[in-house]
Design an enzyme around this catalytic site. Structure first.
Site, PDB file in Angstrom:
ATOM      1  N   TYR A 191      26.499  69.843  -7.088  1.00  0.00           N
ATOM      2  CA  TYR A 191      27.684  69.330  -6.130  1.00  0.00           C
ATOM      3  C   TYR A 191      29.282  69.472  -6.336  1.00  0.00           C
ATOM      4  CZ  TYR A 191      30.605  65.525  -3.361  1.00  0.00           C
ATOM      5  OH  TYR A 191      31.032  65.129  -2.797  1.00  0.00           O
TER       6      TYR A 191
ATOM      7  N   ASP B 210      21.156  69.468  12.748  1.00  0.00           N
ATOM      8  CA  ASP B 210      21.168  70.262  10.941  1.00  0.00           C
ATOM      9  C   ASP B 210      22.075  71.145  10.841  1.00  0.00           C
ATOM     10  OD1 ASP B 210      20.418  71.042   8.931  1.00  0.00           O
ATOM     11  OD2 ASP B 210      17.533  70.991   9.249  1.00  0.00           O
TER      12      ASP B 210
ATOM     13  N   GLY C  83      27.418  64.948   9.936  1.00  0.00           N
ATOM     14  CA  GLY C  83      26.787  63.828   9.130  1.00  0.00           C
ATOM     15  C   GLY C  83      27.643  62.463   9.599  1.00  0.00           C
TER      16      GLY C  83
ATOM     17  N   ILE D 247      34.793  56.895  -2.369  1.00  0.00           N
ATOM     18  CA  ILE D 247      35.731  56.237  -1.341  1.00  0.00           C
ATOM     19  C   ILE D 247      34.582  54.487  -0.964  1.00  0.00           C
ATOM     20  CG2 ILE D 247      35.902  55.932   1.307  1.00  0.00           C
ATOM     21  CD1 ILE D 247      36.330  59.077   1.466  1.00  0.00           C
TER      22      ILE D 247
ATOM     23  N   LYS E  79      31.020  71.854  -3.799  1.00  0.00           N
ATOM     24  CA  LYS E  79      32.457  71.160  -3.195  1.00  0.00           C
ATOM     25  C   LYS E  79      33.120  72.782  -3.288  1.00  0.00           C
ATOM     26  CE  LYS E  79      32.116  67.675  -1.414  1.00  0.00           C
ATOM     27  NZ  LYS E  79      31.629  67.811   0.402  1.00  0.00           N
TER      28      LYS E  79
HETATM   29  C1  AKB Z   1      30.570  61.315  -5.374  1.00  0.00           C
HETATM   30  O1  AKB Z   1      30.033  59.668  -5.975  1.00  0.00           O
HETATM   31  O2  AKB Z   1      29.283  61.943  -5.050  1.00  0.00           O
HETATM   32  C2  AKB Z   1      31.569  61.155  -4.280  1.00  0.00           C
HETATM   33  C3  AKB Z   1      32.620  62.227  -4.743  1.00  0.00           C
HETATM   34  C4  AKB Z   1      33.580  61.774  -5.326  1.00  0.00           C
HETATM   35  O3  AKB Z   1      32.795  62.389  -4.319  1.00  0.00           O
HETATM   36  N1  AKB Z   1      31.932  59.323  -4.000  1.00  0.00           N
END
Ligand code: AKB
Length: 320
Positions: A138, A49, A6, A168, A142
């Site tokens: 998401y 990939d 990535g 970030i 994680k």
């Molecule tokens: C997002 O906004 O998805 C990322 C994160 C905080 O993991 N920047």
């Protein structure tokens, strides 16, 4: 030899520069789904990939990879729109990398996120060990990734290290599909147009970090003595927190005519489910984590670099 997956993403571009500076161009293999249009001289590129185990194994063997910075992943907003893709890339990707690293004896860095936290987590000064019941796909990927890292570290003695990144902020590569993207977009639109339509409310406050500190955190963590690493999921990490309104005000102190309109969209719910500030005392204690940039330092440095970038853009690439 070092492998970055990535590598065309927001963190990958800056981390690759830092690793090449430190170890030399022949020691870092940068990979992504495709080779970027503008390649840097003296840099080793390949296509990878991470959802294909055989491709990972081939690359590790062909280049005698010893350390993997596994950055390939789908961010929060894209993950809400494409949950199956998020699961496939984020969970199957990290599982493949960890399994390959175990087989070939590699060390691994993998970024987790404040997205592991959710509406039931304490929002202020969020502790290292607390409720992780995210509301997003998401976040679910994680949390799963963190548990996979811990499993491999404890059951297979794999040296895998990880942090929970806040938003970030960077000028060299745009973030793609995140909930914290407003904090980057605001700078570019302030410089380009003096106007920004913000997709979260002005009260929305999130933990953030400037890219040089994010890169420093990765290098510091990977340099740390293994005996000092007490967290084998992912370390809480932060530099500062601010609201969209506070960032707008900080930019306005430098660009007085800057106007922001607030038009929250579906990303507001995601932002509202995340912590507003993070307790990163374990990272500070275990591997001496200390960010270098204050909010004002970051704003000054961002505006300087964004102005340089925008001045070099062809006119038709200045999106409103
Ligand atoms: C997002 O906004 O998805 C990322 C994160 C905080 O993991 N920047």
């Amino acid at each position: 030899m070092i492998l970055i997956t990535g590598a065309s993403g927001q963190i990958g571009v800056d981390l690759a520069d830092a690793l090449v500076d430190r170890y030399g161009p022949g020691k870092v293999l940068v990979t992504d789904l495709r080779v970027p249009e503008k390649v840097r001289p003296n840099r080793l590129y390949d296509v990878l990939d991470v959802t294909y185990m055989e491709s990972i194994e081939k690359i590790i063997q062909a280049h005698d990879i010893k350390t993997i910075f596994h950055l390939a992943g789908i961010l929060s907003a894209t993950g809400e729109r494409h949950p199956e893709l998020a699961w496939n890339v984020n969970v199957n990707g990290v599982r493949n990398i960890l399994e390959a690293a175990r087989r070939f004896g590699c060390r691994v860095f993998w970024p987790s996120s404040i997205a592991v936290f959710g509406p039931t987590t304490p929002k202020l000064n969020t502790p290292q060990e607390t409720v992780t019941e995210p509301g997003t796909m998401y976040g679910a990927t994680k949390v799963t990734g963190e548990l996979l890292c811990k499993f491999h570290a404890t059951h297979h003695d794999l040296d895998v290290r990880s942090v929970r990144f806040p938003g970030i902020i960077s000028h060299s590569a745009p973030p793609g599909g995140g909930t914290t993207d407003w904090a980057v977009d605001m700078f570019f639109q302030a410089v380009r147009h003096g106007h920004y339509e913000c997709f979260v409310t002005q009260e929305t406050r999130l933990p953030m970090m400037y890219m040089p500190d994010a890169v420093k955190s990765v290098l510091d963590l990977m340099d740390a003595d293994e005996n000092g690493i007490t967290i084998r999921t992912s370390y809480n990490l932060t530099a500062f927190s601010f609201s969209a309104g506070e960032l707008a005000a900080a930019i306005r102190r430098r660009i007085p005519d800057f106007i922001v309109e607030y038009k929250p969209d579906f990303r507001q719910d995601i932002a509202d489910s995340w912590p507003q500030s993070i307790n990163d005392s374990r990272a500070r204690r275990d591997w001496n984590w200390t960010p270098q940039y204050s909010l004002d330092d970051m704003v000054d440095d961002m505006l300087k670099h964004v102005a340089e970038r925008v001045a070099n853009e062809p006119p038709d690439t200045n999106p409103a």
